[in-house]
Design an enzyme around this catalytic site. Structure first.
Site, short mmCIF file in Angstrom:
data_model
loop_
_atom_site.label_atom_id
_atom_site.label_comp_id
_atom_site.label_asym_id
_atom_site.label_seq_id
_atom_site.Cartn_x
_atom_site.Cartn_y
_atom_site.Cartn_z
N CYS A 42 0.82 -1.21 0.00
CA CYS A 42 0.00 0.00 0.00
C CYS A 42 0.86 1.26 0.00
CB CYS A 42 -0.93 -0.01 1.22
SG CYS A 42 -1.95 1.46 1.31
N CYS A 47 -1.45 1.76 -3.06
CA CYS A 47 -2.42 2.85 -2.80
C CYS A 47 -1.80 4.24 -2.78
CB CYS A 47 -3.10 2.65 -1.45
SG CYS A 47 -3.33 0.95 -0.95
N LYS A 50 0.11 5.37 -6.04
CA LYS A 50 -0.96 5.38 -7.05
C LYS A 50 -1.83 6.63 -6.91
CE LYS A 50 -4.77 4.23 -6.04
NZ LYS A 50 -5.34 2.91 -5.91
N TYR A 98 6.57 4.38 9.43
CA TYR A 98 6.30 2.97 9.77
C TYR A 98 7.41 2.39 10.64
CZ TYR A 98 2.01 2.12 7.26
OH TYR A 98 0.69 2.11 6.89
N GLY A 175 -8.52 -5.67 -16.75
CA GLY A 175 -9.72 -4.84 -16.58
C GLY A 175 -10.12 -4.68 -15.13
N TYR A 177 -9.11 -3.35 -10.93
CA TYR A 177 -8.82 -2.08 -10.27
C TYR A 177 -7.55 -1.46 -10.85
CZ TYR A 177 -11.42 -2.87 -5.72
OH TYR A 177 -12.33 -3.05 -4.72
N GLU A 181 -7.32 1.85 -13.12
CA GLU A 181 -6.80 3.06 -12.47
C GLU A 181 -5.61 3.61 -13.26
OE1 GLU A 181 -8.05 2.31 -7.82
OE2 GLU A 181 -6.02 1.85 -8.38
N ARG A 198 -10.05 -8.66 -21.71
CA ARG A 198 -10.48 -9.88 -22.43
C ARG A 198 -11.98 -10.11 -22.39
NH1 ARG A 198 -8.10 -14.56 -18.29
NH2 ARG A 198 -9.30 -13.95 -16.47
N HIS A 434 -27.25 21.35 -0.38
CA HIS A 434 -27.38 21.98 -1.69
C HIS A 434 -26.43 23.15 -1.86
CE1 HIS A 434 -29.50 22.80 -5.39
NE2 HIS A 434 -29.53 24.07 -5.05
N GLU A 439 -26.28 15.21 -3.07
CA GLU A 439 -27.66 15.42 -2.61
C GLU A 439 -28.63 14.54 -3.40
OE1 GLU A 439 -29.64 19.25 -3.55
OE2 GLU A 439 -27.85 19.75 -4.69
P1 NDP Z 1 -8.03 -8.00 -10.34
O1 NDP Z 1 -8.13 -9.41 -9.94
O2 NDP Z 1 -8.97 -6.99 -9.79
O3 NDP Z 1 -8.11 -7.87 -11.92
C1 NDP Z 1 -7.33 -8.66 -12.76
C2 NDP Z 1 -7.73 -8.35 -14.17
O4 NDP Z 1 -6.88 -9.03 -15.06
C3 NDP Z 1 -9.15 -8.79 -14.50
O5 NDP Z 1 -9.71 -7.86 -15.36
C4 NDP Z 1 -8.92 -10.13 -15.18
O6 NDP Z 1 -9.91 -10.46 -16.10
C5 NDP Z 1 -7.63 -9.87 -15.91
N1 NDP Z 1 -6.86 -11.06 -16.20
C6 NDP Z 1 -6.56 -12.08 -15.35
N2 NDP Z 1 -5.80 -13.01 -15.99
C7 NDP Z 1 -5.63 -12.57 -17.24
C8 NDP Z 1 -4.95 -13.06 -18.37
N3 NDP Z 1 -4.29 -14.22 -18.33
N4 NDP Z 1 -4.99 -12.34 -19.50
C9 NDP Z 1 -5.65 -11.17 -19.55
N5 NDP Z 1 -6.31 -10.65 -18.53
C10 NDP Z 1 -6.30 -11.34 -17.38
O7 NDP Z 1 -6.52 -7.61 -10.05
P2 NDP Z 1 -5.75 -6.27 -9.95
O8 NDP Z 1 -4.36 -6.68 -10.25
O9 NDP Z 1 -6.35 -5.18 -10.75
O10 NDP Z 1 -5.90 -5.88 -8.41
C11 NDP Z 1 -5.66 -6.82 -7.40
C12 NDP Z 1 -6.41 -6.47 -6.15
O11 NDP Z 1 -5.79 -5.37 -5.53
C13 NDP Z 1 -7.85 -6.02 -6.36
O12 NDP Z 1 -8.74 -7.09 -6.47
C14 NDP Z 1 -8.10 -5.20 -5.14
O13 NDP Z 1 -8.52 -6.06 -4.10
C15 NDP Z 1 -6.76 -4.60 -4.83
N6 NDP Z 1 -6.69 -3.20 -5.26
C16 NDP Z 1 -7.53 -2.28 -4.72
C17 NDP Z 1 -7.48 -0.96 -5.11
C18 NDP Z 1 -8.43 0.02 -4.53
O14 NDP Z 1 -9.01 -0.25 -3.49
N7 NDP Z 1 -8.64 1.18 -5.15
C19 NDP Z 1 -6.53 -0.50 -6.10
C20 NDP Z 1 -5.70 -1.56 -6.62
C21 NDP Z 1 -5.79 -2.83 -6.21
P3 NDP Z 1 -11.30 -11.18 -15.69
O15 NDP Z 1 -12.15 -10.11 -15.11
O16 NDP Z 1 -11.81 -11.68 -17.00
O17 NDP Z 1 -10.95 -12.26 -14.74
#
Ligand code: NDP
Length: 451
Positions: A42, A47, A50, A98, A175, A177, A181, A198, A434, A439
């Site tokens: 984080c 976090c 980012k 930390y 696709g 988080y 982002e 995908r 307002h 709101e």
């Molecule tokens: P996620 O698991 O959220 O997303 C992974 C993405 O990669 C999905 O869209 C998935 O597709 C795709 N994917 C997985 N395998 C493949 C592949 N072989 N080829 C192509 N696409 C693939 O992981 P992230 O890495 O984005 O984030 C991890 C975690 O970190 C989050 O779940 C969240 O808990 C945490 N996080 C939280 C944030 C916040 O609170 N703002 C910010 C960043 C991270 P599909 O949907 O089809 O499975």
């Protein structure tokens, strides 16, 4: 039996540091080992940097808006190196905080890798062994990349903060988080940004209408979002990367980043030999009290792959201390976790999506989309989106979804009401503030649809 410590924590991220501090404050003799920087994902590579990058990337648009409001200013160029230097300094400052937290609470720290030798023994990289009554594993996770041809040419979110220069073009694969982002961040920083996902729509699992709203606004702001598209091959082409996609097309990018998920850091920790059960993603399987099958070993945070969010890891760490050091068995509460996705536009969400709620019983949906005053005045066409999903049976607001500037701030507060079990009528009898965007959450009178 005498142990060197009451608690040995492996991992100095959000969950581990919190548990170490609170246990030490309870009078426990605590040690913590961290092989990398203190603060964990984080603070060091998630976090915090980012969000700083999100802020940095938003200023270009703000300057344009300021012009529309009558300010005589001109957008200039974004200097990545200037920003990066300040970001590094900020991360150093936070890492020191930390370290200070641990030092001030008499937690003994070991700046090296630690593995588990047996149910009560931790082995440090330098070969020394320390015994502890309890061991807490809080080693987090790491980005993963699929095994496609040329994948070594791609970076991950760990690397994106350390770019020597901003690329002119970037492909972001995924696709979730992180992918969504960073697509917004790079686009806002002036990088020509392409995102491959995908599936049918990014941010799978979130409310359909809300994520579609986010995706459409991202496209409107310039992200070249290609749905139903994945990368199949990467090849080096001079200083660039040639990407072949599932449609058979090829394109050159300066950088390619994969944000295709994260994996728990359990490799080589020595857990399997002890009989600690790992799941399909190699996450540590724990009870509701974060206890593994080996009674003296507990685990919290991303390494357990429950809800991979910093505030959740912190809650899990606190509940562990309540349970083990305060004699007050406490389960971390994973229900109705509010969360924000710092896409541009930002999304805040708590509770069930319309799709999830509909599967459980009859619902009413209240949704609205409108141009917010501040951006509309500046000539922008972007719209915000707000939605309440209400149970017909007990009138409770089951889900709240907001796509708007500041949605993360808004959902923190709406999350309290939803967590308390507020009904739609509770929202309705709250007077509107307002003129604000939020709101609308208390002024939506007629259901958009029922289901
Ligand atoms: P996620 O698991 O959220 O997303 C992974 C993405 O990669 C999905 O869209 C998935 O597709 C795709 N994917 C997985 N395998 C493949 C592949 N072989 N080829 C192509 N696409 C693939 O992981 P992230 O890495 O984005 O984030 C991890 C975690 O970190 C989050 O779940 C969240 O808990 C945490 N996080 C939280 C944030 C916040 O609170 N703002 C910010 C960043 C991270 P599909 O949907 O089809 O499975």
């Amino acid at each position: 039996m005498d142990f060197d410590f009451d608690l040995f924590v492996i991992g100095g991220g959000s969950g581990g540091v919190r548990a170490a501090r609170v246990a030490a404050q309870e009078g426990a003799k605590v040690a913590l080992a961290e092989e990398d920087r203190y603060g964990g994902t984080c603070v060091i590579r998630g976090c915090v940097p980012k969000k700083l990058m999100v802020f940095a990337s938003e200023y270009g648009g703000m300057v344009e808006d300021a012009q529309a409001y009558g300010w005589d200013i001109q957008p200039g160029a974004f200097n990545w190196k200037t920003f990066q230097g300040k970001m590094y300094a900020e991360l150093d400052r936070l890492e020191n905080i930390y370290r200070g937290i641990l030092k001030n609470n008499n937690v003994e720290t070991f700046d090296q890798r630690a593995t588990v030798a047996d149910a009560h023994t931790v082995r440090l990289a330098d070969g020394t062994e320390k015994t502890a009554k309890h061991i807490l594993i809080a080693v987090g996770g790491r980005p993963t990349k699929p095994e496609i041809e040329g994948i070594d040419l791609a970076i991950t979110s760990n690397d994106i903060f350390h770019l020597d220069a901003l690329p002119e073009s970037i492909l972001i694969v995924g696709g979730g988080y992180i992918a969504s982002e960073f697509a917004g961040i790079m686009n806002g920083m002036g990088v020509k940004t392409t995102q491959f996902y995908r599936g049918e729509q990014i941010l799978r699992g979130f409310d359909d209408e809300a994520r579609t709203h986010v995706a459409n606004e991202m496209i409107e702001r310039g992200v070249d979002l290609r749905l139903n598209t994945n990368a199949v091959k990467l090849e080096k082409d001079g200083s660039q990367v040639r990407v072949t996609d599932t449609n058979g097309d090829t394109q050159l990018f300066d950088k390619v980043m994969f944000a295709t998920g994260r994996a728990p850091n359990t490799d080589g920790l020595g857990l399997e030999a002890l009989g600690v059960e790992l799941g399909r993603k190699r996450e540590i399987i724990v009870s509701e009290y974060s206890q593994t099958g080996v009674p003296s070993i507990y685990a919290v945070g991303d390494v357990t792959d429950r809800a991979n969010l910093t505030p959740v890891a912190i809650r899990e760490g606190m509940a562990f201390v309540e349970t083990v050091f305060k004699g007050n068995p406490t389960k971390p509460d994973h229900d109705l976790i509010p969360t924000a996705i710092f896409t541009q536009p930002e999304m805040g969400t708590v509770g069930l999506s319309e799709e999830e709620a509909k599967a459980l019983g009859p619902i009413e949906v209240y949704a609205t989309s409108f141009k917010p005053m501040q951006q509309s005045f500046a000539g922008r066409s972007e719209k915000v989106f707000m939605k309440l999903v209400v149970s017909q049976a007990n009138r409770k607001v089951l889900g709240c979804h907001i796509v708007a500037p500041g949605a993360g701030e808004m959902i923190q507060l709406a999350g309290i009401a939803v967590k308390m079990g507020a009904t739609k009528e509770d929202f309705d009898r709250t007077v509107a503030v307002h003129p604000t965007m939020s709101e609308e959450l208390v002024t939506m009178k007629t259901p958009t649809r029922t289901g």
